[in-house]
Design a protein around this motif. Structure first.
Motif, PDB file in Angstrom:
ATOM      1  N   HIS A   4      33.223  44.375  34.859  1.00  0.00           N
ATOM      2  CA  HIS A   4      32.108  43.807  34.102  1.00  0.00           C
ATOM      3  C   HIS A   4      32.574  43.450  32.688  1.00  0.00           C
ATOM      4  CE1 HIS A   4      29.846  45.544  37.380  1.00  0.00           C
ATOM      5  NE2 HIS A   4      28.716  45.038  36.915  1.00  0.00           N
ATOM      6  N   LEU A   5      32.177  42.277  32.216  1.00  0.00           N
ATOM      7  CA  LEU A   5      32.495  41.838  30.861  1.00  0.00           C
ATOM      8  C   LEU A   5      31.423  42.349  29.897  1.00  0.00           C
ATOM      9  CD1 LEU A   5      34.114  40.077  28.833  1.00  0.00           C
ATOM     10  CD2 LEU A   5      32.572  38.185  29.464  1.00  0.00           C
ATOM     11  N   GLY A  20      33.582  41.774  24.605  1.00  0.00           N
ATOM     12  CA  GLY A  20      34.795  41.113  25.068  1.00  0.00           C
ATOM     13  C   GLY A  20      35.688  42.015  25.905  1.00  0.00           C
ATOM     14  N   ARG A  21      35.438  43.326  25.883  1.00  0.00           N
ATOM     15  CA  ARG A  21      36.235  44.243  26.703  1.00  0.00           C
ATOM     16  C   ARG A  21      35.754  44.209  28.153  1.00  0.00           C
ATOM     17  NH1 ARG A  21      39.170  47.934  23.690  1.00  0.00           N
ATOM     18  NH2 ARG A  21      40.239  48.279  25.677  1.00  0.00           N
ATOM     19  N   PRO A  27      33.472  50.088  36.472  1.00  0.00           N
ATOM     20  CA  PRO A  27      32.688  51.283  36.820  1.00  0.00           C
ATOM     21  C   PRO A  27      33.325  52.049  37.976  1.00  0.00           C
ATOM     22  CG  PRO A  27      31.646  49.324  37.718  1.00  0.00           C
ATOM     23  CD  PRO A  27      32.810  48.841  36.889  1.00  0.00           C
ATOM     24  N   LEU A  28      33.411  53.349  37.829  1.00  0.00           N
ATOM     25  CA  LEU A  28      33.943  54.204  38.880  1.00  0.00           C
ATOM     26  C   LEU A  28      32.764  54.827  39.623  1.00  0.00           C
ATOM     27  CD1 LEU A  28      36.872  55.909  36.937  1.00  0.00           C
ATOM     28  CD2 LEU A  28      36.967  53.929  38.451  1.00  0.00           C
ATOM     29  N   THR A  29      32.269  54.114  40.618  1.00  0.00           N
ATOM     30  CA  THR A  29      31.079  54.579  41.332  1.00  0.00           C
ATOM     31  C   THR A  29      31.343  55.888  42.076  1.00  0.00           C
ATOM     32  OG1 THR A  29      31.658  53.109  43.165  1.00  0.00           O
ATOM     33  CG2 THR A  29      30.066  52.300  41.565  1.00  0.00           C
TER      34      THR A  29
END
Length: 212
Positions: free
Chosen positions: A86-87, A102-103, A107-109
């Motif tokens: 995701h931006l 900008g990073r 996500p670690l679901t």
């Protein structure tokens, strides 16, 4: 569908895909339709081998299998690389950590499946837990796996069939010797050697059982 792709009409520009598109779609279907469920089933079997008391319970009460499979999905980690990137569009704070616009955030679901704010004693494998329905093994919202219900059915049917057909089922090597797919997108083991005796067959000591 793979057959239709392989036999796509080359004389109809409106239906023709490029070779690259066919390969990309075919490999995506193979990974999503087999790699995921196949490796998830291997980890389910490993959890069964770790918990022989659960094997006895599920043989006696197959109706408990769906709840046990849900806990297996929560407890095991199928994704080695995290979820969809995701931006970050504006400066924000995630989990107490500042994140600049900008990073890219991944996500670690699978980590969410061990969230103590959601699950009681999250690092424990508990087939009887009441809060297992909140797991994110299949994602959530628009990222929910399209094949989630099919995967559930395959895992439940596979576990019940395995326990019904084999009287003896145990790991044939020390668990520390298992070779995990650590560098792959999908987690799992490359091989799961077991010793087994078919149900109804003459009793065979586990040490003499056949490797599968």
């Amino acid at each position: 569908m793979l057959t239709r792709l392989a036999l796509r009409p080359d004389d109809d520009p409106d239906q023709r895909l490029s070779d690259r598109e066919v390969v990309s779609l075919g490999s995506g279907m193979l990974m999503a339709g087999y790699e995921t469920t196949g490796n998830s089933f291997g980890m389910c079997v490993l959890l069964l081998l770790r918990h022989p008391e659960l094997v006895k319970r599920l043989r006696a009460e197959p109706a408990r299998t769906p709840a046990a499979v849900e806990e297996m999905l929560r407890f095991s980690s199928l994704n080695n690389t995290g979820g969809a990137p995701h931006l970050v569009t504006e400066d924000t704070v995630l989990g107490g950590c500042p994140v600049a616009a900008g990073r890219i955030v991944v996500p670690l679901t699978d980590t969410a499946n061990r969230d103590p704010a959601v699950f009681t004693d999250p690092d424990a494998f508990d087939p009887d837990r009441a809060d297992v329905g909140s797991h994110l093994a299949f994602g959530y919202g628009r990222h929910l796996c399209l094949g989630a219900e099919l995967a559930r059915a395959e895992l439940q049917i596979g576990v019940n069939a395995l326990l019904r057909r084999f009287e003896v089922l145990e790991l044939a090597v020390a668990e520390g010797e298992l070779d995990w797919r650590r560098t792959m997108f999908i987690n799992g083991v490359w091989q799961l050697p077991v010793r087994w005796t078919a149900a109804g067959a003459a009793a065979v000591p586990a040490a003499e059982g056949r490797p599968a």
